[in-house]
Design an enzyme around this catalytic site. Structure first.
Site, short mmCIF file in Angstrom:
data_model
loop_
_atom_site.label_atom_id
_atom_site.label_comp_id
_atom_site.label_asym_id
_atom_site.label_seq_id
_atom_site.Cartn_x
_atom_site.Cartn_y
_atom_site.Cartn_z
CB SER A 1 68.88 21.30 -12.75
OG SER A 1 67.48 21.59 -12.56
CG ASP B 1 66.98 20.15 -16.44
OD1 ASP B 1 66.42 21.04 -15.82
OD2 ASP B 1 67.02 19.05 -16.05
#
Length: 468
Positions: A112, A256
């Protein structure tokens, strides 16, 4: 038949200390995330996911992504599973394709917003939702070497096949365009910060398809620069570009692309709370918001909550983590929910945080109303002063057990008493990073500064010196 987990892959089991945090398994590549450990994760995911259908694997642009995806593929195929690898794609593409294709589940290789040297594994079930805590626990048990239903050492005949299926991402792109009913953005000046990450797979493409006048920052996949000085955690490059180019809005994604933060034409931040208020107001006006309910987390601003209540709405709060938002939305049949950090979940669009989809919704809703994002933002709410400080606490036990530190707990109670109903205190141990997060929110900015400094200093002083 249930067998003991006696080294089915020829790799020592039970040696890695890993568990699912708020967003999957995450850590430093080469320390926690070694090829041997990742292979085990793939194997035990293969044991836990339903037997029918392929398992999908997507990845962001990190340099370690190919290694992690390959090791997961080896583990899954060793468990007899068929694997379809998607290549570079945003996280929400994985659950969307699981549902569309009837897959058994999927894994996303990403950390992330974390730095490039980290990576992680998010696991989705056959319904496209992140695995339940119970199923996560089964995978963790397998990693510890406990029996969970292992089928034995893999053989040549029991191994599953693996296929590269990058072309499947076109289904996700089509779904993004369909989500806004192919409304046009002809000539609208927009800046995108794609963060050198997964959003580069399709972010600029879908906005260009709608006719936007685009400026793209950090628009190529770069595994060594993903999240470095850019994206949703570093908004200054986007702010400069929006102002210099005269754009009326800008969108920044994380590595992401499952979350997004926006800026208006003046460089003001439009965070997840503002997105929920604006998108929720549109749904409310169209009588498409059941029970007038929005779902947010404990991090959401008190100003947002009170403004939404003034519109006759209900704000339900959950613990931090989009999986908690998801569970609450399912239970209450809510249409919209999310996090201040920019994860937004829409029941009409798959109940998965999707930064690109959220940006498209915000852009087309503004354009359809004949407003700039700044003009629409002015119609929302005045946020209470809020400050978040991250205190580094490497020791996991001390970090997770901060409530047992008496001086810190006493200071929290004192802050709450001093601010009363016009303020909030939130202290939370991060599930993905070695950080204790201290957040203070109040109508009085001086109180915010004072209590944030007090609590952060106490946490630093005591938790790193053996208070717990």
């Amino acid at each position: 038949m249930v067998f003991a987990a006696l080294d089915p892959l020829g790799v020592p089991l039970g040696t890695a200390q890993a568990s699912f945090g708020t967003d999957g398994i995450r850590g430093r590549v080469g320390t926690l995330l070694t090829p041997a450990f990742i292979l085990q994760v793939g194997y035990w995911c293969g044991q836990v996911l339903p037997d029918q259908g392929p398992v999908l694997i997507g990845m962001d642009s990190r340099s370690s992504g190919a290694m992690v995806a390959s090791a997961l593929t080896a583990g899954l195929t060793a468990a007899g599973r068929e694997v379809w690898t998607l290549g570079l794609c945003p996280t929400p593409a994985v659950p969307g394709l699981i549902r569309k294709l009837g897959a058994a589940g999927g894994l996303m290789v990403s950390a992330s917003h974390n730095p490039p040297e980290d990576n992680g594994i998010k696991v989705f079930g056959a319904d496209g939702a992140k695995l339940s805590p119970a199923k996560q626990g089964l995978i963790e048990a397998g990693l510890r070497g406990e029996a969970i239903g292992d089928k034995g050492r893999p053989t040549i005949t029991s191994c599953g096949p693996a296929y590269q299926r990058n072309e499947l991402l076109s289904h996700y792109r089509d779904a993004l365009l369909a989500s806004v009913l192919h409304q046009r953005l002809d000539g609208v000046p927009i800046v995108l910060d794609l963060c050198w990450g997964a959003a580069t797979a399709c972010g600029a493409e879908v906005f260009a398809a709608l006719g936007a006048d685009l400026t793209v920052l950090h628009g190529e996949p770069d595994g060594r620069r993903i999240n470095v000085g850019c994206g949703s955690t570093q908004l200054e490059p986007l702010r400069r570009a929006v102002i210099e180019r005269g754009a009326i809005m800008g969108f920044a994604f994380d590595g992401d692309a499952d979350r997004m933060l926006a800026l208006d034409g003046h460089g003001r931040v439009v965070d997840g709370d503002h997105v929920l208020y604006l998108w929720g107001s549109d749904l409310q006006d169209r009588q498409a918001l059941p029970q007038q309910r929005l779902v947010a987390t404990v991090m959401s601003n008190l100003g947002f909550e009170r403004a939404w209540q003034q519109r006759g709405g209900v704000l339900e709060r959950t613990p931090v983590g989009d999986q908690h938002v998801y569970a609450a939305m399912v239970e209450s049949n809510a249409a919209l929910g999310g996090e201040q950090s920019g994860h937004i979940l829409s029941a009409a669009h798959g109940l998965c945080g999707d930064g690109v989809l959220t940006a498209l919704q915000l852009a087309t809703l503004c354009h359809g109303r004949g407003l700039s994002l700044g003009e629409w933002l002015d119609q929302s709410f005045q946020a209470f002063p809020q400050k978040l400080v991250n205190v580094r606490v490497p020791d996991l036990e001390r970090r997770m057990g901060w409530q047992h530190c008496e001086p810190l707990q006493e200071a929290v109670l004192a802050a709450e008493a001093a601010m009363g109903e016009d303020g909030r205190v939130l202290v939370r141990a991060s599930g993905t990073e070695p950080l204790l997060r201290v957040m203070i929110e109040a109508a009085d900015s001086a109180a915010v500064e004072f209590w944030t400094a007090q609590l952060a200093d106490l946490a630093e002083q005591h938790l790193n010196r053996g208070c717990v």
